[in-house]
Design a protein around this motif. Sequence first.
Motif, PDB file in Angstrom:
ATOM      1  N   THR A 181     -11.779   9.452  10.164  1.00  0.00           N
ATOM      2  CA  THR A 181     -10.860   9.949   9.131  1.00  0.00           C
ATOM      3  C   THR A 181     -10.358  11.098   9.651  1.00  0.00           C
ATOM      4  OG1 THR A 181     -12.177   8.879   7.188  1.00  0.00           O
ATOM      5  CG2 THR A 181     -10.691  10.825   6.993  1.00  0.00           C
ATOM      6  N   GLN A 182      -9.104  11.382   9.714  1.00  0.00           N
ATOM      7  CA  GLN A 182      -8.423  12.575   9.928  1.00  0.00           C
ATOM      8  C   GLN A 182      -7.565  12.979   8.767  1.00  0.00           C
ATOM      9  OE1 GLN A 182      -8.282  15.242  11.189  1.00  0.00           O
ATOM     10  NE2 GLN A 182      -6.991  15.313  13.260  1.00  0.00           N
ATOM     11  N   ILE A 183      -7.536  14.152   8.569  1.00  0.00           N
ATOM     12  CA  ILE A 183      -6.796  15.131   7.433  1.00  0.00           C
ATOM     13  C   ILE A 183      -6.303  16.372   8.176  1.00  0.00           C
ATOM     14  CG2 ILE A 183      -6.672  16.108   5.347  1.00  0.00           C
ATOM     15  CD1 ILE A 183      -7.538  13.226   4.940  1.00  0.00           C
ATOM     16  N   GLY A 184      -5.135  16.507   7.943  1.00  0.00           N
ATOM     17  CA  GLY A 184      -4.622  17.810   8.237  1.00  0.00           C
ATOM     18  C   GLY A 184      -3.622  18.384   7.268  1.00  0.00           C
ATOM     19  N   PHE A 185      -3.635  19.665   7.047  1.00  0.00           N
ATOM     20  CA  PHE A 185      -2.601  20.337   6.109  1.00  0.00           C
ATOM     21  C   PHE A 185      -2.267  21.333   6.653  1.00  0.00           C
ATOM     22  CE2 PHE A 185      -5.984  18.875   2.846  1.00  0.00           C
ATOM     23  CZ  PHE A 185      -5.232  18.142   1.902  1.00  0.00           C
ATOM     24  N   ILE A 186      -0.933  21.567   6.102  1.00  0.00           N
ATOM     25  CA  ILE A 186      -0.074  22.887   6.502  1.00  0.00           C
ATOM     26  C   ILE A 186       0.408  23.735   5.280  1.00  0.00           C
ATOM     27  CG2 ILE A 186       0.549  22.254   8.939  1.00  0.00           C
ATOM     28  CD1 ILE A 186       3.377  21.553   7.994  1.00  0.00           C
ATOM     29  N   ALA A 187       0.416  24.956   5.455  1.00  0.00           N
ATOM     30  CA  ALA A 187       0.920  25.647   4.079  1.00  0.00           C
ATOM     31  C   ALA A 187       1.673  26.857   4.616  1.00  0.00           C
ATOM     32  CB  ALA A 187      -0.454  25.968   3.325  1.00  0.00           C
ATOM     33  N   LEU A 188       2.368  26.897   3.573  1.00  0.00           N
ATOM     34  CA  LEU A 188       3.506  28.262   3.756  1.00  0.00           C
ATOM     35  C   LEU A 188       3.511  29.020   2.298  1.00  0.00           C
ATOM     36  CD1 LEU A 188       5.702  29.685   5.406  1.00  0.00           C
ATOM     37  CD2 LEU A 188       7.351  27.828   4.403  1.00  0.00           C
ATOM     38  N   ASN A 189       3.381  30.352   2.562  1.00  0.00           N
ATOM     39  CA  ASN A 189       3.320  31.138   1.197  1.00  0.00           C
ATOM     40  C   ASN A 189       4.770  31.885   0.980  1.00  0.00           C
ATOM     41  OD1 ASN A 189       3.322  33.616   2.390  1.00  0.00           O
ATOM     42  ND2 ASN A 189       1.172  33.749   1.882  1.00  0.00           N
ATOM     43  N   LYS A 190       4.922  32.453  -0.145  1.00  0.00           N
ATOM     44  CA  LYS A 190       6.108  33.172  -0.655  1.00  0.00           C
ATOM     45  C   LYS A 190       6.557  34.389   0.124  1.00  0.00           C
ATOM     46  CE  LYS A 190       9.201  33.403  -3.822  1.00  0.00           C
ATOM     47  NZ  LYS A 190      10.273  32.308  -4.066  1.00  0.00           N
ATOM     48  N   ASN A 191       5.560  34.959   1.097  1.00  0.00           N
ATOM     49  CA  ASN A 191       5.693  35.935   2.243  1.00  0.00           C
ATOM     50  C   ASN A 191       6.089  35.320   3.512  1.00  0.00           C
ATOM     51  OD1 ASN A 191       5.243  37.807   0.238  1.00  0.00           O
ATOM     52  ND2 ASN A 191       3.054  37.856   0.505  1.00  0.00           N
ATOM     53  N   GLY A 192       6.173  34.022   3.504  1.00  0.00           N
ATOM     54  CA  GLY A 192       6.413  33.461   5.079  1.00  0.00           C
ATOM     55  C   GLY A 192       5.183  33.637   5.836  1.00  0.00           C
ATOM     56  N   GLU A 193       3.995  33.651   5.172  1.00  0.00           N
ATOM     57  CA  GLU A 193       2.794  33.501   6.164  1.00  0.00           C
ATOM     58  C   GLU A 193       2.404  31.877   5.991  1.00  0.00           C
ATOM     59  OE1 GLU A 193       0.923  37.572   4.659  1.00  0.00           O
ATOM     60  OE2 GLU A 193       0.641  35.848   3.391  1.00  0.00           O
ATOM     61  N   TYR A 194       1.724  31.568   7.010  1.00  0.00           N
ATOM     62  CA  TYR A 194       1.565  29.787   7.232  1.00  0.00           C
ATOM     63  C   TYR A 194       0.048  29.797   7.743  1.00  0.00           C
ATOM     64  CZ  TYR A 194       3.180  31.147  11.895  1.00  0.00           C
ATOM     65  OH  TYR A 194       3.317  31.572  13.438  1.00  0.00           O
ATOM     66  N   ARG A 220      -7.179  11.495  -3.245  1.00  0.00           N
ATOM     67  CA  ARG A 220      -8.405  11.602  -3.847  1.00  0.00           C
ATOM     68  C   ARG A 220      -8.626  13.040  -4.415  1.00  0.00           C
ATOM     69  NH1 ARG A 220     -11.559   7.536  -3.098  1.00  0.00           N
ATOM     70  NH2 ARG A 220     -11.130   7.361  -0.842  1.00  0.00           N
ATOM     71  N   VAL A 221      -8.315  14.208  -3.634  1.00  0.00           N
ATOM     72  CA  VAL A 221      -8.475  15.385  -4.134  1.00  0.00           C
ATOM     73  C   VAL A 221      -7.048  16.070  -4.632  1.00  0.00           C
ATOM     74  CG1 VAL A 221     -10.478  15.643  -2.525  1.00  0.00           C
ATOM     75  CG2 VAL A 221      -8.224  16.214  -1.807  1.00  0.00           C
ATOM     76  N   THR A 222      -6.056  15.358  -4.534  1.00  0.00           N
ATOM     77  CA  THR A 222      -4.862  15.874  -4.970  1.00  0.00           C
ATOM     78  C   THR A 222      -4.295  17.118  -4.149  1.00  0.00           C
ATOM     79  OG1 THR A 222      -5.195  15.431  -7.223  1.00  0.00           O
ATOM     80  CG2 THR A 222      -3.361  16.285  -6.752  1.00  0.00           C
ATOM     81  N   GLY A 223      -4.665  16.660  -2.858  1.00  0.00           N
ATOM     82  CA  GLY A 223      -4.679  17.639  -1.681  1.00  0.00           C
ATOM     83  C   GLY A 223      -3.588  18.720  -1.573  1.00  0.00           C
ATOM     84  N   SER A 224      -2.244  18.824  -1.585  1.00  0.00           N
ATOM     85  CA  SER A 224      -1.471  19.605  -1.276  1.00  0.00           C
ATOM     86  C   SER A 224      -1.324  20.405  -2.843  1.00  0.00           C
ATOM     87  CB  SER A 224       0.132  18.979  -1.112  1.00  0.00           C
ATOM     88  OG  SER A 224       0.095  18.206   0.059  1.00  0.00           O
ATOM     89  N   PHE A 225      -1.645  19.940  -3.674  1.00  0.00           N
ATOM     90  CA  PHE A 225      -1.765  20.639  -5.083  1.00  0.00           C
ATOM     91  C   PHE A 225      -2.903  21.596  -5.010  1.00  0.00           C
ATOM     92  CE2 PHE A 225      -2.861  21.379  -9.555  1.00  0.00           C
ATOM     93  CZ  PHE A 225      -1.746  22.130 -10.149  1.00  0.00           C
ATOM     94  N   HIS A 257      -5.185  10.539   6.695  1.00  0.00           N
ATOM     95  CA  HIS A 257      -5.571   9.384   5.793  1.00  0.00           C
ATOM     96  C   HIS A 257      -5.346   9.593   4.347  1.00  0.00           C
ATOM     97  CE1 HIS A 257      -7.441   8.420   9.606  1.00  0.00           C
ATOM     98  NE2 HIS A 257      -7.336   7.140   9.327  1.00  0.00           N
ATOM     99  N   GLY A 258      -4.215   8.980   3.938  1.00  0.00           N
ATOM    100  CA  GLY A 258      -3.405   9.244   2.500  1.00  0.00           C
ATOM    101  C   GLY A 258      -4.593   9.038   1.425  1.00  0.00           C
ATOM    102  N   GLU A 259      -5.389   8.298   1.407  1.00  0.00           N
ATOM    103  CA  GLU A 259      -6.440   7.840   0.391  1.00  0.00           C
ATOM    104  C   GLU A 259      -7.181   8.971   0.292  1.00  0.00           C
ATOM    105  OE1 GLU A 259      -5.543   5.664   2.762  1.00  0.00           O
ATOM    106  OE2 GLU A 259      -5.094   3.872   2.000  1.00  0.00           O
ATOM    107  N   GLU A 260      -7.621   9.634   1.227  1.00  0.00           N
ATOM    108  CA  GLU A 260      -8.603  10.669   1.039  1.00  0.00           C
ATOM    109  C   GLU A 260      -7.766  11.975   0.562  1.00  0.00           C
ATOM    110  OE1 GLU A 260     -11.601  10.191   1.268  1.00  0.00           O
ATOM    111  OE2 GLU A 260     -11.135   8.132   2.020  1.00  0.00           O
ATOM    112  N   VAL A 261      -6.557  12.166   0.802  1.00  0.00           N
ATOM    113  CA  VAL A 261      -5.665  13.128   0.287  1.00  0.00           C
ATOM    114  C   VAL A 261      -5.395  13.038  -1.133  1.00  0.00           C
ATOM    115  CG1 VAL A 261      -3.272  14.367   0.491  1.00  0.00           C
ATOM    116  CG2 VAL A 261      -4.648  13.732   2.642  1.00  0.00           C
ATOM    117  N   ARG A 318       0.913  -1.402  -0.021  1.00  0.00           N
ATOM    118  CA  ARG A 318      -0.069   0.037  -0.003  1.00  0.00           C
ATOM    119  C   ARG A 318       0.798   1.299   0.117  1.00  0.00           C
ATOM    120  NH1 ARG A 318      -0.460   4.762   3.728  1.00  0.00           N
ATOM    121  NH2 ARG A 318      -2.731   5.452   3.350  1.00  0.00           N
ATOM    122  N   VAL A 319       0.550   2.231  -0.752  1.00  0.00           N
ATOM    123  CA  VAL A 319       1.246   3.478  -0.743  1.00  0.00           C
ATOM    124  C   VAL A 319       0.275   4.461  -0.522  1.00  0.00           C
ATOM    125  CG1 VAL A 319       2.432   5.240  -2.235  1.00  0.00           C
ATOM    126  CG2 VAL A 319       2.688   2.769  -2.611  1.00  0.00           C
TER     127      VAL A 319
END
Length: 295
Positions: free
Chosen positions: A253-266, A211-216, A205-209, A180-181
């Motif tokens: 199901t648990q999903i968590g995202f973190i994000a950082l932009n070009k200005n250093g805002e997160y 499914r929506v190409t989450g980080s992209f 839960h990677g399967e759900e991520v 499984r990957v």
Amino acid sequence: PVRKPVVISTWDFGLQANQVAFNLLQQGQRAVDAVQQGVMVTEADPTERSVGYGGRPDRDGKVTLDACIMDEFANIGAVAALQQIKHPVAVARAVMEQTPHVMLVGQGALDFALAQGFVAENLLTAESEQEWLQWLEDANYRPIVNIENHDTIGMLALDSHGNLAGACTTSGMAFKLHGRVGDSPIIGAGLYVDNEVGAATATGHGEEVIRVTGSFLVVELMRQGYSPQQACEQAVQRIYHKLQLRKGNIADTQIGFIALNKNGEYGSYCLQPGFNYAVQHQGESKLYAATALLT
Ligand code: SD4
């Protein structure tokens, strides 16, 4: 004003990993080097049971690891279902730099790692083996939300030159089917970096991520003008909506995202309460509880 350098990573073990990454960033090193060295701290820790050495095995008792890395030039490298190598992210980096490819899996990934001089070792600790033997008694695959309050480590950094990079590494879902990957080694799902916009990484839960190409999705939302926080919220809402439509098991199901932009805002957002993330920049190293869609 751009806040840099800054590093952000998933879960409480991110604090320790950030420290290593931040030291490199402060020395003017590239984000890609900082995130690799940062997540390697967690990979090497046998007490972290969901990443690298000491990770929980699959249903056959094999520890199989997934990792990827992406730099400011959109260079990418990934390994999936890799066994016996303590630092899959370093192998992913080697795939990125030493091959014409972007992803190696299973035996091929191991053969490549050995040829690159990585050493094969047993990654199944006595603790993880014991848990697996207990699990075998009823052998019921039942993902647990926020297992031990830590999970995959995903790390994003903006370096002092203003460039972004990210890395993601995991032993995946405990007691998964062999082979499984999850999302973690898949560029666009578990990690995405666009140096003109921002970066995102996922846990849960990677399967759900996938499914929506989450980080992209998170990065594309930032491109459209959403803040990192808003982009994470939109992506979790998208997953929640799809789970509802598919009558998925939302409670487990648990999903968590973190994000950082070009200005250093997160920013960060999760489906269920319990996900936390670590941030470090000049004068601050802090663990934050992510806000959640559900209560
Ligand atoms: C995966 N997102 O393999 C990863 C990490 C994980 O509980 O194990 N989540 O799906």
